[in-house]
Write a protein that holds these residues in place. Structure first.
Motif, PDB file in Angstrom:
ATOM      1  N   LYS A  68       0.833  -1.202   0.000  1.00 15.80           N
ATOM      2  CA  LYS A  68       0.000   0.000   0.000  1.00 15.80           C
ATOM      3  C   LYS A  68       0.869   1.255   0.000  1.00 15.80           C
ATOM      4  CE  LYS A  68      -3.518  -0.058   2.922  1.00 15.80           C
ATOM      5  NZ  LYS A  68      -4.290  -0.376   4.158  1.00 15.80           N
ATOM      6  N   LEU A  69       1.907   1.264   0.829  1.00 15.08           N
ATOM      7  CA  LEU A  69       2.809   2.420   0.841  1.00 15.08           C
ATOM      8  C   LEU A  69       3.554   2.546  -0.481  1.00 15.08           C
ATOM      9  CD1 LEU A  69       4.170   2.261   4.494  1.00 15.08           C
ATOM     10  CD2 LEU A  69       3.092   4.255   3.431  1.00 15.08           C
ATOM     11  N   LEU A  70       4.004   1.433  -1.012  1.00 13.60           N
ATOM     12  CA  LEU A  70       4.716   1.472  -2.288  1.00 13.60           C
ATOM     13  C   LEU A  70       3.813   2.006  -3.399  1.00 13.60           C
ATOM     14  CD1 LEU A  70       7.471   0.717  -3.586  1.00 13.60           C
ATOM     15  CD2 LEU A  70       6.452  -1.494  -4.169  1.00 13.60           C
ATOM     16  N   SER A  71       2.527   1.684  -3.337  1.00 17.68           N
ATOM     17  CA  SER A  71       1.594   2.051  -4.406  1.00 17.68           C
ATOM     18  C   SER A  71       1.375   3.552  -4.521  1.00 17.68           C
ATOM     19  CB  SER A  71       0.246   1.357  -4.199  1.00 17.68           C
ATOM     20  OG  SER A  71      -0.478   1.952  -3.119  1.00 17.68           O
ATOM     21  N   ILE A  72       1.600   4.294  -3.439  1.00 15.01           N
ATOM     22  CA  ILE A  72       1.350   5.746  -3.509  1.00 15.01           C
ATOM     23  C   ILE A  72       2.547   6.515  -4.056  1.00 15.01           C
ATOM     24  CG2 ILE A  72      -0.260   5.566  -1.568  1.00 15.01           C
ATOM     25  CD1 ILE A  72       1.873   7.045   0.142  1.00 15.01           C
ATOM     26  N   LEU A  73       3.693   5.851  -4.195  1.00 17.56           N
ATOM     27  CA  LEU A  73       4.883   6.522  -4.724  1.00 17.56           C
ATOM     28  C   LEU A  73       4.769   6.693  -6.232  1.00 17.56           C
ATOM     29  CD1 LEU A  73       7.739   4.613  -2.844  1.00 17.56           C
ATOM     30  CD2 LEU A  73       6.485   6.657  -2.108  1.00 17.56           C
ATOM     31  N   VAL A  74       5.405   7.736  -6.757  1.00 14.55           N
ATOM     32  CA  VAL A  74       5.472   7.876  -8.213  1.00 14.55           C
ATOM     33  C   VAL A  74       6.298   6.719  -8.767  1.00 14.55           C
ATOM     34  CG1 VAL A  74       5.205  10.381  -8.127  1.00 14.55           C
ATOM     35  CG2 VAL A  74       7.502   9.382  -8.123  1.00 14.55           C
ATOM     36  N   GLU A  75       6.088   6.410 -10.022  1.00 17.70           N
ATOM     37  CA  GLU A  75       6.711   5.226 -10.620  1.00 17.70           C
ATOM     38  C   GLU A  75       8.235   5.242 -10.493  1.00 17.70           C
ATOM     39  OE1 GLU A  75       6.814   2.818 -14.912  1.00 17.70           O
ATOM     40  OE2 GLU A  75       5.695   4.691 -14.702  1.00 17.70           O
ATOM     41  N   PHE A  76       8.850   6.399 -10.680  1.00 14.49           N
ATOM     42  CA  PHE A  76      10.309   6.493 -10.582  1.00 14.49           C
ATOM     43  C   PHE A  76      10.795   6.023  -9.219  1.00 14.49           C
ATOM     44  CE2 PHE A  76      14.053   8.888  -9.212  1.00 14.49           C
ATOM     45  CZ  PHE A  76      14.956   8.572 -10.215  1.00 14.49           C
ATOM     46  N   ASN A  77      10.120   6.454  -8.161  1.00 11.51           N
ATOM     47  CA  ASN A  77      10.533   6.066  -6.813  1.00 11.51           C
ATOM     48  C   ASN A  77      10.189   4.618  -6.487  1.00 11.51           C
ATOM     49  OD1 ASN A  77      11.742   8.510  -6.115  1.00 11.51           O
ATOM     50  ND2 ASN A  77       9.835   9.394  -5.373  1.00 11.51           N
ATOM     51  N   GLN A  78       9.126   4.109  -7.065  1.00 11.24           N
ATOM     52  CA  GLN A  78       8.765   2.707  -6.833  1.00 11.24           C
ATOM     53  C   GLN A  78       9.874   1.760  -7.278  1.00 11.24           C
ATOM     54  OE1 GLN A  78       5.051   1.798  -8.765  1.00 11.24           O
ATOM     55  NE2 GLN A  78       3.820   2.937  -7.295  1.00 11.24           N
ATOM     56  N   LYS A  79      10.572   2.126  -8.345  1.00 10.20           N
ATOM     57  CA  LYS A  79      11.571   1.230  -8.938  1.00 10.20           C
ATOM     58  C   LYS A  79      12.701   0.883  -7.977  1.00 10.20           C
ATOM     59  CE  LYS A  79      10.759   2.750 -13.696  1.00 10.20           C
ATOM     60  NZ  LYS A  79      11.336   3.465 -14.885  1.00 10.20           N
ATOM     61  N   TRP A  80      13.070   1.831  -7.117  1.00  7.29           N
ATOM     62  CA  TRP A  80      14.159   1.549  -6.177  1.00  7.29           C
ATOM     63  C   TRP A  80      13.652   1.352  -4.749  1.00  7.29           C
ATOM     64  CZ3 TRP A  80      14.553   4.990  -2.218  1.00  7.29           C
ATOM     65  CH2 TRP A  80      14.013   6.263  -2.429  1.00  7.29           C
ATOM     66  N   ALA A  81      12.568   2.053  -4.372  1.00  5.82           N
ATOM     67  CA  ALA A  81      12.067   1.962  -2.993  1.00  5.82           C
ATOM     68  C   ALA A  81      11.494   0.585  -2.679  1.00  5.82           C
ATOM     69  CB  ALA A  81      11.022   3.045  -2.745  1.00  5.82           C
ATOM     70  N   MET A  82      11.134  -0.164  -3.696  1.00  6.66           N
ATOM     71  CA  MET A  82      10.595  -1.514  -3.481  1.00  6.66           C
ATOM     72  C   MET A  82      11.608  -2.423  -2.786  1.00  6.66           C
ATOM     73  SD  MET A  82      10.766  -2.959  -7.411  1.00  6.66           S
ATOM     74  CE  MET A  82      10.132  -4.564  -6.973  1.00  6.66           C
ATOM     75  N   HIS A  83      12.884  -2.057  -2.838  1.00  9.22           N
ATOM     76  CA  HIS A  83      13.926  -2.884  -2.221  1.00  9.22           C
ATOM     77  C   HIS A  83      14.277  -2.441  -0.806  1.00  9.22           C
ATOM     78  CE1 HIS A  83      14.467  -4.837  -6.053  1.00  9.22           C
ATOM     79  NE2 HIS A  83      14.690  -3.681  -6.645  1.00  9.22           N
ATOM     80  N   ALA A  84      13.723  -1.322  -0.354  1.00 12.31           N
ATOM     81  CA  ALA A  84      13.979  -0.865   1.015  1.00 12.31           C
ATOM     82  C   ALA A  84      13.234  -1.768   1.994  1.00 12.31           C
ATOM     83  CB  ALA A  84      13.524   0.578   1.185  1.00 12.31           C
ATOM     84  N   PRO A  85      13.822  -2.073   3.140  1.00 16.67           N
ATOM     85  CA  PRO A  85      13.131  -2.936   4.108  1.00 16.67           C
ATOM     86  C   PRO A  85      11.981  -2.249   4.831  1.00 16.67           C
ATOM     87  CG  PRO A  85      15.258  -2.278   4.964  1.00 16.67           C
ATOM     88  CD  PRO A  85      15.201  -1.788   3.548  1.00 16.67           C
ATOM     89  N   VAL A  86      11.974  -0.893   4.843  1.00 15.97           N
ATOM     90  CA  VAL A  86      10.930  -0.149   5.546  1.00 15.97           C
ATOM     91  C   VAL A  86      10.500   1.044   4.693  1.00 15.97           C
ATOM     92  CG1 VAL A  86      10.294   1.087   7.654  1.00 15.97           C
ATOM     93  CG2 VAL A  86      11.995  -0.752   7.761  1.00 15.97           C
ATOM     94  N   LEU A  87       9.188   1.249   4.599  1.00 21.55           N
ATOM     95  CA  LEU A  87       8.639   2.453   3.982  1.00 21.55           C
ATOM     96  C   LEU A  87       7.781   3.171   5.014  1.00 21.55           C
ATOM     97  CD1 LEU A  87       7.534   1.213   0.427  1.00 21.55           C
ATOM     98  CD2 LEU A  87       9.585   2.522   1.029  1.00 21.55           C
ATOM     99  N   ALA A  88       7.735   4.492   4.924  1.00 20.88           N
ATOM    100  CA  ALA A  88       6.916   5.266   5.849  1.00 20.88           C
ATOM    101  C   ALA A  88       6.392   6.516   5.157  1.00 20.88           C
ATOM    102  CB  ALA A  88       7.736   5.645   7.092  1.00 20.88           C
ATOM    103  N   LEU A  89       5.358   7.081   5.741  1.00 24.95           N
ATOM    104  CA  LEU A  89       4.784   8.327   5.254  1.00 24.95           C
ATOM    105  C   LEU A  89       4.592   9.251   6.445  1.00 24.95           C
ATOM    106  CD1 LEU A  89       3.458   9.948   2.898  1.00 24.95           C
ATOM    107  CD2 LEU A  89       1.280   8.924   3.599  1.00 24.95           C
TER     108      LEU A  89
END
Length: 201
Positions: A68-89
């Protein structure tokens, strides 16, 4: 990978080494460590002690909420942030809790809380990449964020990884030299545009 800032004057090592990489190691962040990061945010200063911040977060172990957190990111950021162990808003409360009036300091205070979180992370060998690139309206819809709360910044948290793991365009950004405006452009005395004397020495 370390990338210390080429500073004009000496700084604390935590400040020099803070930067925003996109390569993350395949290593999780413990619950105890995460508690410490958000505890650091908890003790940030705020106007009238309102503490007008909140965080939505998920680890990769929580696949549903991480997605859900990954889905709100723009596509450019999704490409690398998907590999982070933690996402936050990070979210800021734009309404004062004591008087119900607009809190014009809320965004400033929320940024300060995230800065403290970031330096606590750095002190523990972690890195934090904060992002403006996310869809605010989608975040509101996905997470049911109230109207008087403002989504401020997304962040990826984890241990630094190998830049070689990134595709060429991102790898180039990772290895690019760090640059900042010189002090003389933003530290002033007496009036707008008047560089502070101690800066020009």
């Amino acid at each position: 990978m370390q990338k210390p800032a080429p500073t004009e004057v000496p700084l604390h090592e935590l400040v020099r080494h803070r930067w925003s990489p996109r390569a993350f190691a395949a290593k999780g962040v413990s619950s105890d460590t995460l508690r410490s990061l958000f505890e650091a945010a908890r003790w940030a200063p705020s106007s009238d002690n309102e503490q007008p911040w909140a965080y939505l977060m998920a680890t990769q172990d929580d696949q549903e909420n991480f997605a859900k957190l990954l889905s709100i990111l723009v596509e450019f950021n999704q490409k690398w942030a998907m590999h982070a162990p933690v996402l936050a808003l990070c979210i800021a409360h734009r309404t004062g809790q004591k008087d119900g009036k607009p809190n014009r300091h809320a965004l400033y205070d929320a940024g300060g809380a995230s800065a403290q979180l970031t330096f606590e992370a750095n002190s523990r060998g972690l890195v934090v990449h904060q992002m403006a690139g996310f869809h605010i309206d989608q975040a509101r819809q996905v997470f049911g964020i109230p109207e008087d709360w403002e989504p401020v910044a997304a962040m990826a948290i984890g241990y630094p990884g190998d830049p070689a793991s990134l595709p060429p365009p991102l790898r180039d950004r990772e290895l690019r030299p760090r640059v900042r405006k010189p002090l003389r452009e933003f530290v002033m005395t007496g009036g707008w545009g008047h560089t502070a004397p101690f800066i020009s020495q």
